[in-house]
Design an enzyme around this catalytic site. Structure first.
Site, PDB file in Angstrom:
ATOM      1  N   HIS A 144      33.765  36.333  35.357  1.00  0.00           N
ATOM      2  CA  HIS A 144      33.192  35.715  34.159  1.00  0.00           C
ATOM      3  C   HIS A 144      34.278  35.450  33.127  1.00  0.00           C
ATOM      4  O   HIS A 144      34.181  34.503  32.352  1.00  0.00           O
ATOM      5  CB  HIS A 144      32.103  36.611  33.568  1.00  0.00           C
ATOM      6  CG  HIS A 144      30.817  36.590  34.336  1.00  0.00           C
ATOM      7  ND1 HIS A 144      30.529  35.628  35.279  1.00  0.00           N
ATOM      8  CD2 HIS A 144      29.725  37.406  34.287  1.00  0.00           C
ATOM      9  CE1 HIS A 144      29.321  35.849  35.781  1.00  0.00           C
ATOM     10  NE2 HIS A 144      28.819  36.928  35.208  1.00  0.00           N
ATOM     11  N   ASP A 179      32.098  39.785  37.719  1.00  0.00           N
ATOM     12  CA  ASP A 179      31.896  39.783  36.266  1.00  0.00           C
ATOM     13  C   ASP A 179      33.285  39.736  35.632  1.00  0.00           C
ATOM     14  O   ASP A 179      34.201  39.188  36.225  1.00  0.00           O
ATOM     15  CB  ASP A 179      31.085  41.017  35.835  1.00  0.00           C
ATOM     16  CG  ASP A 179      30.264  40.775  34.577  1.00  0.00           C
ATOM     17  OD1 ASP A 179      30.845  40.304  33.583  1.00  0.00           O
ATOM     18  OD2 ASP A 179      29.053  41.052  34.569  1.00  0.00           O
TER      19      ASP A 179
END
Length: 547
Positions: free
Chosen positions: A323, A289
């Site tokens: 991300h 992430d």
């Protein structure tokens, strides 16, 4: 050498920011420790990866703290353990060849009152935690492994066919649509509920126990601590966020490696939440992430806490899978300010510089200075400011679609977020889906963003919607697709000075919306484009000036 390099970096930034009122460079105080050494083997720890060493390691930590502090030494070996708590004055040092492996046995992790994304929540105790501690450290050359695969759900689209079959055959539960594997029935029960961990008077201990597996712990949580050093160690395979300093100050992190599988749900690298006086340098992130993430609580809870993340210096870091490389939000309701980022490299990161929020957050993000950023093979946007964050992967997986948000103007109140006064310089991007996306709200534009001295090699150029006071200077955009170099929707006071772009581009700028005005181009070679301007949806040619 590192301290000298940082000094010159701060000196350079200080010179460049003298004209910026209110910007002040942070001072970070590092912890110091006594010379006493406490070996965990002296307290009965065994390095065979089978015997649970929780009691032995905790006893060594407690003794070290009670006797004035020093080093708790973890020698080379495979040390299986349950959750441990750091105490004031303790430097937990992992020798080369040492792996601190946290047990996958969830019964070893008691439910505790904690915090998740800014909300008071019930969680499983984190593998390593500290609260109200002073002068603590985790140092050395070893590995800390959170055994996260025992805790996490996984999307089918993130695994190969053989990996997916192996995961399903291992047990667990599938979602109704068969696209998500969950590790247990307990996890599935929690996943089906809204905010099951939020602490409320109507929830009983039996209820929390019934969904215990859903409350994945962060690998390292440091709450209200002062004087923290993380140096040299590899943190990996966390159940949720990897490193989570919360309401802490004077944090130094250097030469650290943070690793999670790229498919790791909520597998963030470091989340600084409501922290101040922080220095992160020369560290590597390869996670599932966001990598370097600034937060300050979510919605009303974050605004009530009113503790911004501030006075942060980040330099010399490398981000691979993530991300976002450097990220603000989306839980930024307490604000983020005075952050300085330099000399960082993002390779294969979904988004490079990622600023995300949504209505309901509130909070002000301001005074962010970023320079010398290098990116390669970015699947999404190199630079993104988005006030319509929808809590989805930034690059849609197979079978997913990135739906456009509904655009409507709402009243401005304490729930309206703000991005303003952000300076980005010397950015070089070799490969991205889009160079820049600036997307504000009709009632609250993204404001006062400066992007100077940048080269973008990307599929698409710059997209600007509901923004004001945006300046691009000495920017080169070499977009591969045939769309406009610059696409503007209801934005005003947008300045391009010294814009360069491909030869024979079909269209330089497309302007849409009656709210678009005061768009200015200077020192730009207009002969390279087939068509200079196209207007639509109420925009007029008078909105743009070319000099």
């Amino acid at each position: 050498m590192l301290k000298n390099s940082l000094y010159f970096f701060l000196l350079l930034i200080g010179v460049q920011l003298q004209a910026q009122p209110g910007w002040k460079l942070p001072t970070v105080q590092e912890p110091h420790f006594g010379k006493a050494v406490y070996r965990i083997t002296s307290y009965g720890a065994v390095p065979d990866g089978y015997i649970l060493n929780t009691k032995s390691i905790q006893e060594a930590i407690d003794a070290c703290s009670q006797k004035g502090g020093g080093m708790v030494q973890v020698p080379s070996g495979l040390w299986l353990t349950g959750p441990i708590v750091l105490k004031s004055g303790v430097n937990l040092n992992l020798a080369a060849g040492a792996t601190l492996l946290f047990t996958p046995d969830k019964s070893q992790y008691p439910l505790v009152k904690a915090n998740w994304e800014g909300f008071p929540q019930m969680r499983n105790q984190s593998p390593i935690s500290a609260e109200n501690a002073r002068n603590i450290a985790i140092t050395g050359s070893g590995i800390i492994d959170g055994n996260g695969d025992a805790w996490r759900a996984v999307k089918k689209e993130k695994l190969t066919e053989s990996q997916w079959k192996k995961r399903v055959a291992s047990g667990g539960v599938l979602s109704e649509d068969g696209r998500i594997w969950m590790p247990s029935e307990s996890y599935a029960r929690g996943d089906a509920l809204k905010d099951p961990g939020r602490i409320t008077a109507d929830k009983t201990g039996a209820f929390y126990a019934s969904v215990k597996d859903f409350f994945r712990p962060n690998l390292l949580v440091l709450t209200s601590c002062d004087g923290v050093l993380l140096e040299g160690v590899t943190f990996q395979n966390s159940p949720a966020w990897c490193l989570h300093p919360l309401m802490s100050r004077n944090i130094t992190m250097r030469n650290v490696v943070v690793k999670n599988p790229w498919y790791a749900q909520n597998g963030d690298g470091i989340d600084l939440e409501s922290c101040s006086n922080v220095r992160i340098e020369n560290s590597v992130f390869d996670v599932g992430d966001d990598a370097l993430c600034m937060k300050s609580g979510r919605d009303a809870d974050g605004r009530q806490r009113a503790m911004p993340t501030k006075d942060v210096v980040i330099s010399g870091c490398t981000v691979y899978a993530a991300h976002g490389g450097f990220v603000v939000g989306s839980e930024m309701s307490g604000g983020v300010n005075n952050v300085y980022v330099s000399n960082c490299t993002f390779i294969g990161t979904d988004i490079g510089l990622r600023f995300k929020t949504t209505r309901g957050r509130g909070g002000i993000v301001e005074n962010i200075f970023i320079r010398d950023i290098y990116m390669k093979d970015i699947p999404g946007d190199a630079i993104l400011f988005d006030m319509y964050y929808m809590a989805k992967d930034p690059v849609p997986l197979e079978g997913e679609k990135a739906a456009l948000p509904k655009v409507e103007q709402l009243p401005v109140n304490e729930t309206t977020p703000q991005f303003r006064n952000i300076d980005i310089r010397n950015v070089y991007v070799n490969g991205a889906q889009r160079a820049v996306l600036l997307r504000g709200l009709p009632e609250m534009p993204v404001k006062d963003i400066r992007i100077h001295n940048a080269v973008f090699q990307s599929d698409n150029g710059v997209s600007i919607q509901d923004a004001a006071g945006i300046g691009f200077k000495n920017v080169k955009i070499f977009n591969r697709n045939t769309g406009p170099v610059v696409d503007v929707v209801n934005a005003q006071d947008i300045r391009f000075d010294g814009l360069l772009y491909n030869e024979q581009v079909p269209l330089l700028i497309r302007v849409s919306g009656s709210g678009s005005k005061a768009l200015r181009f200077t020192n730009t070679p207009y002969h390279k484009t087939t068509k200079k301007l196209e207007t639509a949806a109420g925009a007029t040619v008078a909105a743009v000036s070319f000099q």
